[in-house]
Write a protein that holds these residues in place. Sequence first.
Motif, PDB file in Angstrom:
ATOM      1  N   GLN A  40      -1.466  12.409   1.424  1.00 26.08           N
ATOM      2  CA  GLN A  40      -2.577  11.730   2.095  1.00 26.08           C
ATOM      3  C   GLN A  40      -3.921  12.136   1.494  1.00 26.08           C
ATOM      4  O   GLN A  40      -4.824  11.299   1.365  1.00 26.08           O
ATOM      5  CB  GLN A  40      -2.543  12.031   3.593  1.00 26.08           C
ATOM      6  CG  GLN A  40      -1.398  11.345   4.328  1.00 26.08           C
ATOM      7  CD  GLN A  40      -1.260  11.803   5.767  1.00 26.08           C
ATOM      8  OE1 GLN A  40      -1.525  12.972   6.097  1.00 26.08           O
ATOM      9  NE2 GLN A  40      -0.844  10.899   6.647  1.00 26.08           N
ATOM     10  N   ALA A  90      -0.158   4.161   0.913  1.00 27.38           N
ATOM     11  CA  ALA A  90      -0.440   4.874   2.162  1.00 27.38           C
ATOM     12  C   ALA A  90       0.396   4.313   3.310  1.00 27.38           C
ATOM     13  O   ALA A  90       0.923   5.063   4.142  1.00 27.38           O
ATOM     14  CB  ALA A  90      -1.926   4.779   2.490  1.00 27.38           C
ATOM     15  N   CYS A 101      -3.151   9.511  -8.299  1.00 26.30           N
ATOM     16  CA  CYS A 101      -2.877   8.443  -7.330  1.00 26.30           C
ATOM     17  C   CYS A 101      -1.611   7.681  -7.715  1.00 26.30           C
ATOM     18  O   CYS A 101      -0.762   7.394  -6.859  1.00 26.30           O
ATOM     19  CB  CYS A 101      -4.063   7.489  -7.250  1.00 26.30           C
ATOM     20  SG  CYS A 101      -5.486   8.175  -6.367  1.00 26.30           S
ATOM     21  N   SER A 106       0.824  -1.193   0.000  1.00 18.99           N
ATOM     22  CA  SER A 106       0.000   0.000   0.000  1.00 18.99           C
ATOM     23  C   SER A 106       0.866   1.253   0.000  1.00 18.99           C
ATOM     24  O   SER A 106       1.799   1.380   0.794  1.00 18.99           O
ATOM     25  CB  SER A 106      -0.901  -0.015   1.235  1.00 18.99           C
ATOM     26  OG  SER A 106      -1.402   1.270   1.519  1.00 18.99           O
ATOM     27  N   LEU A 158      -4.221  10.164  -1.787  1.00 18.63           N
ATOM     28  CA  LEU A 158      -4.422   8.733  -1.548  1.00 18.63           C
ATOM     29  C   LEU A 158      -5.744   8.438  -0.858  1.00 18.63           C
ATOM     30  O   LEU A 158      -6.253   7.313  -0.940  1.00 18.63           O
ATOM     31  CB  LEU A 158      -3.262   8.175  -0.722  1.00 18.63           C
ATOM     32  CG  LEU A 158      -1.896   8.172  -1.420  1.00 18.63           C
ATOM     33  CD1 LEU A 158      -0.818   7.660  -0.476  1.00 18.63           C
ATOM     34  CD2 LEU A 158      -1.927   7.328  -2.690  1.00 18.63           C
ATOM     35  N   GLY A 159      -6.328   9.447  -0.198  1.00 18.95           N
ATOM     36  CA  GLY A 159      -7.631   9.260   0.418  1.00 18.95           C
ATOM     37  C   GLY A 159      -8.717   8.938  -0.594  1.00 18.95           C
ATOM     38  O   GLY A 159      -9.755   8.362  -0.250  1.00 18.95           O
ATOM     39  N   LYS A 160      -8.473   9.286  -1.860  1.00 18.40           N
ATOM     40  CA  LYS A 160      -9.441   9.019  -2.922  1.00 18.40           C
ATOM     41  C   LYS A 160      -9.190   7.670  -3.598  1.00 18.40           C
ATOM     42  O   LYS A 160      -9.964   7.255  -4.464  1.00 18.40           O
ATOM     43  CB  LYS A 160      -9.382  10.143  -3.960  1.00 18.40           C
ATOM     44  CG  LYS A 160      -9.730  11.510  -3.379  1.00 18.40           C
ATOM     45  CD  LYS A 160      -9.603  12.610  -4.418  1.00 18.40           C
ATOM     46  CE  LYS A 160      -9.927  13.974  -3.812  1.00 18.40           C
ATOM     47  NZ  LYS A 160      -9.779  15.075  -4.801  1.00 18.40           N
ATOM     48  N   CYS A 161      -8.099   7.012  -3.220  1.00 18.35           N
ATOM     49  CA  CYS A 161      -7.758   5.712  -3.825  1.00 18.35           C
ATOM     50  C   CYS A 161      -7.056   4.859  -2.775  1.00 18.35           C
ATOM     51  O   CYS A 161      -5.856   4.575  -2.894  1.00 18.35           O
ATOM     52  CB  CYS A 161      -6.872   5.898  -5.053  1.00 18.35           C
ATOM     53  SG  CYS A 161      -5.486   7.055  -4.800  1.00 18.35           S
ATOM     54  N   PRO A 162      -7.766   4.463  -1.716  1.00 18.32           N
ATOM     55  CA  PRO A 162      -7.137   3.757  -0.595  1.00 18.32           C
ATOM     56  C   PRO A 162      -6.474   2.438  -0.970  1.00 18.32           C
ATOM     57  O   PRO A 162      -5.607   1.955  -0.245  1.00 18.32           O
ATOM     58  CB  PRO A 162      -8.299   3.539   0.382  1.00 18.32           C
ATOM     59  CG  PRO A 162      -9.537   3.654  -0.453  1.00 18.32           C
ATOM     60  CD  PRO A 162      -9.217   4.657  -1.511  1.00 18.32           C
TER      61      PRO A 162
END
Length: 233
Positions: free
Chosen positions: A217, A49, A191, A47, A220-224
């Motif tokens: 962040q 994130a 992303c 990941s 990436l919050g839109k593509c976890p």
Amino acid sequence: MRERTRRIVAGMILIGVACGVLFVQTASYDIPPPPPPGDAASISRQSAAAMLETLQVKGRSARTHYDRAQFGDGWQRQGICDTRNIILARDLVDEVVNSDCRVLSGELHDPYSGQTISFVRGASTSDAVQIDHVVALGDAWQKGASQWPRARRIAFANDPLELLAVDGQANQRKGAGDAATWLPPNKSFRCQYIARQIAIKARYQLWVTAAEKQAMQRVLGKCPGQTAPMAES
């Protein structure tokens, strides 16, 4: 790390003057990617994130003594090829490469703008497609690279993971910006762009600023589920 090479078929045009017929002869060239630095952290598929959380957060250091030449005098050569042409051949489609390993033409599906750009080598046309350092060299300098030996900086500047063929104008607008100051206009690529920056910074142990991390962040919050790319080998 398993060695991998890319084979490019270059067309050499021979003209039969006597019979007026055009013949095309092909020749093959093995083009290895620039070698990664031996002490770089290995990157696995994980990941983006989660990988971001492994990066150190610090303030930006001074830009003192920064110069492009700190990362090598131009592109590194691999046999008859240089890094620019290796990346052009990787990222363009319908590319034409001559016997000197120079990409003469091709089509770029540009990730930064989302547009298709025709590349034609020439003094007034080559800059339409440029090779971007995904983590800008100036940004890297201020976040750890200024302390590296020269050989590591040269390896960084020629690492295929760090390089993308992109729209020249978008590359110029980006400059030395990080995620807090510049993102690709093509929102569908953001992303992947951020994930690639994170993978590069993890690979080379570069840090991020607090503002930069927050910007990453948000993207990436839109593509976890976004994963970080693996280093090319």
